[in-house]
Design a protein around this motif. Sequence first.
Motif, PDB file in Angstrom:
ATOM      1  N   LEU A 121      13.599 -45.006  12.665  1.00 60.70           N
ATOM      2  CA  LEU A 121      14.689 -44.827  11.701  1.00 60.70           C
ATOM      3  C   LEU A 121      15.412 -43.533  12.038  1.00 60.70           C
ATOM      4  O   LEU A 121      14.802 -42.460  12.070  1.00 60.70           O
ATOM      5  CB  LEU A 121      14.128 -44.754  10.275  1.00 60.70           C
ATOM      6  CG  LEU A 121      15.119 -44.434   9.149  1.00 60.70           C
ATOM      7  CD1 LEU A 121      16.072 -45.611   8.933  1.00 60.70           C
ATOM      8  CD2 LEU A 121      14.377 -44.114   7.856  1.00 60.70           C
ATOM      9  N   ASP A 122      16.698 -43.612  12.306  1.00 61.44           N
ATOM     10  CA  ASP A 122      17.491 -42.412  12.537  1.00 61.44           C
ATOM     11  C   ASP A 122      17.713 -41.679  11.218  1.00 61.44           C
ATOM     12  O   ASP A 122      18.062 -42.296  10.198  1.00 61.44           O
ATOM     13  CB  ASP A 122      18.843 -42.771  13.155  1.00 61.44           C
ATOM     14  CG  ASP A 122      18.747 -42.969  14.663  1.00 61.44           C
ATOM     15  OD1 ASP A 122      17.784 -42.450  15.268  1.00 61.44           O
ATOM     16  OD2 ASP A 122      19.622 -43.643  15.228  1.00 61.44           O
ATOM     17  N   ILE A 123      17.513 -40.361  11.246  1.00 59.66           N
ATOM     18  CA  ILE A 123      17.756 -39.547  10.044  1.00 59.66           C
ATOM     19  C   ILE A 123      19.228 -39.145  10.079  1.00 59.66           C
ATOM     20  O   ILE A 123      19.596 -38.003  10.376  1.00 59.66           O
ATOM     21  CB  ILE A 123      16.830 -38.310  10.013  1.00 59.66           C
ATOM     22  CG1 ILE A 123      15.384 -38.713  10.285  1.00 59.66           C
ATOM     23  CG2 ILE A 123      16.944 -37.583   8.669  1.00 59.66           C
ATOM     24  CD1 ILE A 123      14.800 -39.673   9.264  1.00 59.66           C
ATOM     25  N   ASP A 124      20.093 -40.097   9.792  1.00 62.34           N
ATOM     26  CA  ASP A 124      21.534 -39.871   9.823  1.00 62.34           C
ATOM     27  C   ASP A 124      22.081 -39.720   8.411  1.00 62.34           C
ATOM     28  O   ASP A 124      23.216 -40.107   8.113  1.00 62.34           O
ATOM     29  CB  ASP A 124      22.239 -41.011  10.562  1.00 62.34           C
ATOM     30  CG  ASP A 124      21.904 -42.379   9.983  1.00 62.34           C
ATOM     31  OD1 ASP A 124      21.096 -42.449   9.030  1.00 62.34           O
ATOM     32  OD2 ASP A 124      22.448 -43.379  10.483  1.00 62.34           O
ATOM     33  N   PHE A 125      21.287 -39.137   7.534  1.00 60.82           N
ATOM     34  CA  PHE A 125      21.661 -38.875   6.147  1.00 60.82           C
ATOM     35  C   PHE A 125      21.168 -37.486   5.806  1.00 60.82           C
ATOM     36  O   PHE A 125      20.259 -36.942   6.457  1.00 60.82           O
ATOM     37  CB  PHE A 125      21.046 -39.922   5.211  1.00 60.82           C
ATOM     38  CG  PHE A 125      19.602 -40.232   5.514  1.00 60.82           C
ATOM     39  CD1 PHE A 125      18.559 -39.474   4.976  1.00 60.82           C
ATOM     40  CD2 PHE A 125      19.263 -41.273   6.381  1.00 60.82           C
ATOM     41  CE1 PHE A 125      17.236 -39.746   5.271  1.00 60.82           C
ATOM     42  CE2 PHE A 125      17.924 -41.549   6.697  1.00 60.82           C
ATOM     43  CZ  PHE A 125      16.920 -40.787   6.130  1.00 60.82           C
ATOM     44  N   LYS A 126      21.750 -36.883   4.785  1.00 64.44           N
ATOM     45  CA  LYS A 126      21.427 -35.485   4.462  1.00 64.44           C
ATOM     46  C   LYS A 126      20.514 -35.342   3.253  1.00 64.44           C
ATOM     47  O   LYS A 126      19.920 -34.274   3.059  1.00 64.44           O
ATOM     48  CB  LYS A 126      22.717 -34.692   4.237  1.00 64.44           C
ATOM     49  CG  LYS A 126      23.568 -34.571   5.499  1.00 64.44           C
ATOM     50  CD  LYS A 126      24.787 -33.709   5.267  1.00 64.44           C
ATOM     51  CE  LYS A 126      25.588 -33.552   6.561  1.00 64.44           C
ATOM     52  NZ  LYS A 126      26.786 -32.699   6.352  1.00 64.44           N
ATOM     53  N   THR A 127      20.389 -36.392   2.459  1.00 65.50           N
ATOM     54  CA  THR A 127      19.535 -36.344   1.281  1.00 65.50           C
ATOM     55  C   THR A 127      18.819 -37.679   1.105  1.00 65.50           C
ATOM     56  O   THR A 127      19.238 -38.706   1.672  1.00 65.50           O
ATOM     57  CB  THR A 127      20.350 -36.057   0.002  1.00 65.50           C
ATOM     58  OG1 THR A 127      21.223 -37.177  -0.248  1.00 65.50           O
ATOM     59  CG2 THR A 127      21.167 -34.768   0.136  1.00 65.50           C
TER      60      THR A 127
END
Length: 382
Positions: free
Chosen positions: A191-197
């Motif tokens: 899973l790409d951590i392409d979110f900030k929260t």
Amino acid sequence: MSLPLLKMPPVPAGNPVAEVHFSIRAIGRDAWNACFQGQVEDYDYLLAIEEAGLDGFEWRYITVTEDGRVSAAMPAFLCFYALDTTLEEGFLRRSVRSIQRRFPNFLKLRLACLGSPCTETGAIGFRSDVPGEHRRALLSEMLSFFEQLAETENCALVGLKDIPEQASSEFGDLLAGRGYASIGGLSTAWLDIDFKTIDAYLAKLSSGTRKDMRRKLKSLEQVRVEIRTDFGEFLPEVMALYHDTRNRSDWQFEELTPEYFQGVLGRMRGRSFCAFYFVEDRLLAANLIVHDDSVAIDKFFCMDGEKGRPYNLYFLSWFTNLRYCLEHGLSRYQSGQAYYENKVRLGSKLTANAMYFRHRSAFFQRLLRLVSPLFSTDEADA
């Protein structure tokens, strides 16, 4: 230490020379890691495996050297491999076990395999300055040497474990040309951590999954989470949880030891942790994670199945790991192999891996090709 009798004949300077080592220490951290840049499961992780005392495995490390430096490398292992390991529970597996009660060695072969039973993929290591067209020559040299080693070690079956999709695309024809057959292995979930929260992450999920996760996360009110870099007095409890989880699993190859768990945290200080999940001061789950500056890999989640499930601990661990990634600037969470339904539901993507094998006997190789679909571990559509 090296085995002189298994060195290739002397060659002119600059030509590749393959060699086997019986400890990764003989190669050295810098030389090994130079071939595995960007790999979380590097020298220190493999040394922890080597020192873990895993029953039934002999460790080998294959290098190809040019002009005095290691240009290519792979870990390897020898073991007696039961071909029915990957069979799902059902009539076929029960039938095989029935036969094995009378003939214990039925479907068991001595295996020499490139890769590791404890890594997520069988990465083929090359120095970053090795040109693309030269990589095939180095791998060919490694394979020729390893096949010779397998024969010396009386291994009828030679394999490569969990070769990633990209490497299969690059080298699949080379392996096929050498007589290797392939079957699907367990895919890698990431899973790409392409979110900030966490709220931004939840917004990416389907409305039904988002609602379900918010409900499950309420269990945090009853659960205490501790991030630890040592097991301390809890190691016996962690091992009990590990064995409980392993006994419930359909996939059982290697059996990990207390030395493995301690070794990973000890060898990978600053790059590993274990999350503990307590309810009323009772440890109900533990989750071992290794990471670098970019990627976190979930190595093992173990849980008291009866007492832990009501608290949704698997899902709490998922969000604990995502928070860790966010807090430490990691860009990818790799959640391990198998049991993909929830991982895909939670936004993970899957990358295929392949197993390659070749039997010393042409007759048995043809037979294995025929029956190999029965032993495939590919669950990509799960």
